[in-house]
Design an enzyme around this catalytic site. Structure first.
Site, PDB file in Angstrom:
ATOM      1  CG  ASP A 142      25.160  11.878 -17.028  1.00  0.00           C
ATOM      2  OD1 ASP A 142      24.054  11.421 -16.746  1.00  0.00           O
ATOM      3  OD2 ASP A 142      25.651  11.789 -18.244  1.00  0.00           O
ATOM      4  CG  HIS A 199      19.126   4.779 -13.131  1.00  0.00           C
ATOM      5  ND1 HIS A 199      20.171   3.707 -13.390  1.00  0.00           N
ATOM      6  CD2 HIS A 199      18.256   4.021 -12.740  1.00  0.00           C
ATOM      7  CE1 HIS A 199      19.652   2.651 -12.935  1.00  0.00           C
ATOM      8  NE2 HIS A 199      18.687   2.697 -12.470  1.00  0.00           N
TER       9      HIS A 199
END
Length: 461
Positions: free
Chosen positions: A365, A157
């Protein structure tokens, strides 16, 4: 159909629309398991004096969870140590904050072994196994060593750093070679996938075919990008709830007809909140006509308080927000509302809908689901504007946002002014393109694509 066994560091039982503040991973996996028989296995978040391997089985809202407690030493070395002091900063390109300690690595290996020992008896021969995130990179190898021949997939992730950064990690080859036990490795974007391929070729002497087939020695597996999304239908229903409407009204009433800018982030140095505050300050310096007419609401619940870097960022943000408010505030206006607490999804949906602009400006991110949730919450007839960091994985999909470099306070200042002054017709045009992406690339598509790919790969010998 095969069962789906999901394994992640933490397990969060579904809490409903108005429940606690669950992260994107928790919401996405709960949605996945509602459609597949199976189990969600991981750490409960609790501690025990002596690890016993006891499994707590529960069922909440159609999701079966199986959790274990860890010893205090496990939490210190595996979670606070290797996962959050070593891998997290390194994977977010903050090599200056990464800490390397022999005990961290030992704890990381030990907990992955304990996960494998405990979950292996729960796995049936036809099950698909889906392991999640940087906490559990070696778990596939540990399961193979215990005789599992199932198809095992891994999804990261976070970003995957360039090889020149990853090689700063002691025993980096050992960590990456453990990933070769998986049949399928998924990344959020093509950028992170390319970084992984480069490492395989340059550091392990492997090859990567155009279709994503990875070959290292006698091992063959597949690597691909699977961008995660939100559960659009569920979030849209949440945004239409009474609680969301009340939260929206509360924020609008408190703003007293002022424009509202919102930021929602876990308190973390990777989220760019400090740079965001500085960009907002530059905006106030350069646009005195907006002083008293706009408010920045920054929601940043604390996390990982045991890690020094998080204590430091909280202190800097407290000081910076105080200085900005002290410099610009009037008796009837505060430029920044800085809130260190979490809110449920329904309340956040209401806040998103009330906000004229969202600042989603991480320094790095993997994806960022706040950006997609903001888009999903908007009023189609009068939508807000999304300002998005080019270094978030979501920027590859949400191209009609205002894409900015979060390190540049001037660029951020200009983007805020453009967003606040953007004509309604342009806001609607941009939002229509954004919402199509959010609907198309939702969590259902992510789950479907990854599981289908895992079912199709050749199982490890």
């Amino acid at each position: 159909m095969s069962r789906l066994i999901v394994i992640s560091n933490r397990v969060s039982a579904p809490k409903g629309q108005s429940g606690g503040s669950q992260g994107g991973l928790a919401v996405a996996l709960a949605a996945a398991l509602r459609e597949y028989r199976g189990i969600w296995f991981g750490w409960s978040g609790g501690m025990t004096d002596h690890f016993t391997g006891h499994i707590d089985l529960q069922r909440h809202e159609g999701v079966t969870t199986a959790t274990i407690d860890l010893e205090g030493q496990d939490v210190d070395e595996y979670y606070n140590g290797y996962a959050n002091k070593t891998l997290w900063p390194l994977f977010h390109y903050r090599i200056d904050l990464a800490e390397y300690d022999r005990s961290f690595g030992s704890g990381y290996e030990r907990v992955n072994e304990r996960f494998a020992e405990t979950v292996a008896p729960l796995i049936e021969p036809d099950d698909l196994v889906w392991v999640h995130d940087y906490h559990l990179i070696p778990l596939g190898q540990q399961l193979r060593q215990r005789g599992l021949k199932n198809r095992i997939g891994f999804f990261l992730h976070t970003p995957w750093p360039p090889a020149r950064l990853l090689t700063a990690l002691p025993f980096h080859q050992r960590l990456v070679r453990s990933m070769l036990a998986y049949d399928l490795i998924g990344f959020q974007t093509e950028e992170w996938l390319l970084s992984f391929r480069h490492y395989i070729e340059e550091e392990l002497g492997g090859t990567v075919d155009p279709d994503g087939t990875v070959r290292v020695g006698d091992r063959t597996l597949r690597a691909a990008a699977f961008p995660i999304g939100v559960d659009y239908k569920d979030f849209a229903d949440t945004a239409a709830s009474q609680e969301a409407a009340e939260a929206c009204a509360t924020l609008q009433d408190s703003a007293e007809l002022k424009k509202v800018i919102i930021g929602v982030d876990r308190l973390d140095y990777s989220k760019g909140i400090e740079e965001r505050f500085n960009g907002y300050r530059r905006f106030l310096e350069e646009n005195d006509n907006w002083r008293g007419n706009v408010t920045l609401l920054q929601i940043a619940p604390p996390s990982r308080g045991e890690v020094h870097a998080y204590e430091a960022i909280r202190e800097r943000l407290d000081e910076l927000s105080g200085r900005i408010n002290g410099e610009f505030a009037h008796v009837d206006w505060v430029p920044i509302r800085y809130v260190n607490q979490g809110y449920g999804r329904a309340a956040l949906a209401g806040f998103y809908r009330a906000a004229d602009v969202a600042l989603v400006t991480p320094l790095r991110d993997g994806m960022n689901l706040v950006a997609k949730e903001y888009v999903a919450s908007q009023n189609p007839d009068d939508p807000g504007v999304l300002i998005l960091s080019r270094f978030a994985g979501a920027a590859h999909q949400l191209r009609e946002a205002i894409i900015i470099n979060p390190y540049s306070k001037d660029e951020l200042s200009d983007a805020i002014r453009s967003a606040l002054e953007m004509p309604r017709e342009e806001r609607i045009r941009r939002w229509n393109a954004l919402i199509e992406s959010v609907k198309r690339d939702d969590v259902v598509a992510w789950r479907r694509d990854f599981v289908a790919a895992l079912e199709g790969v050749k199982v490890a010998a």
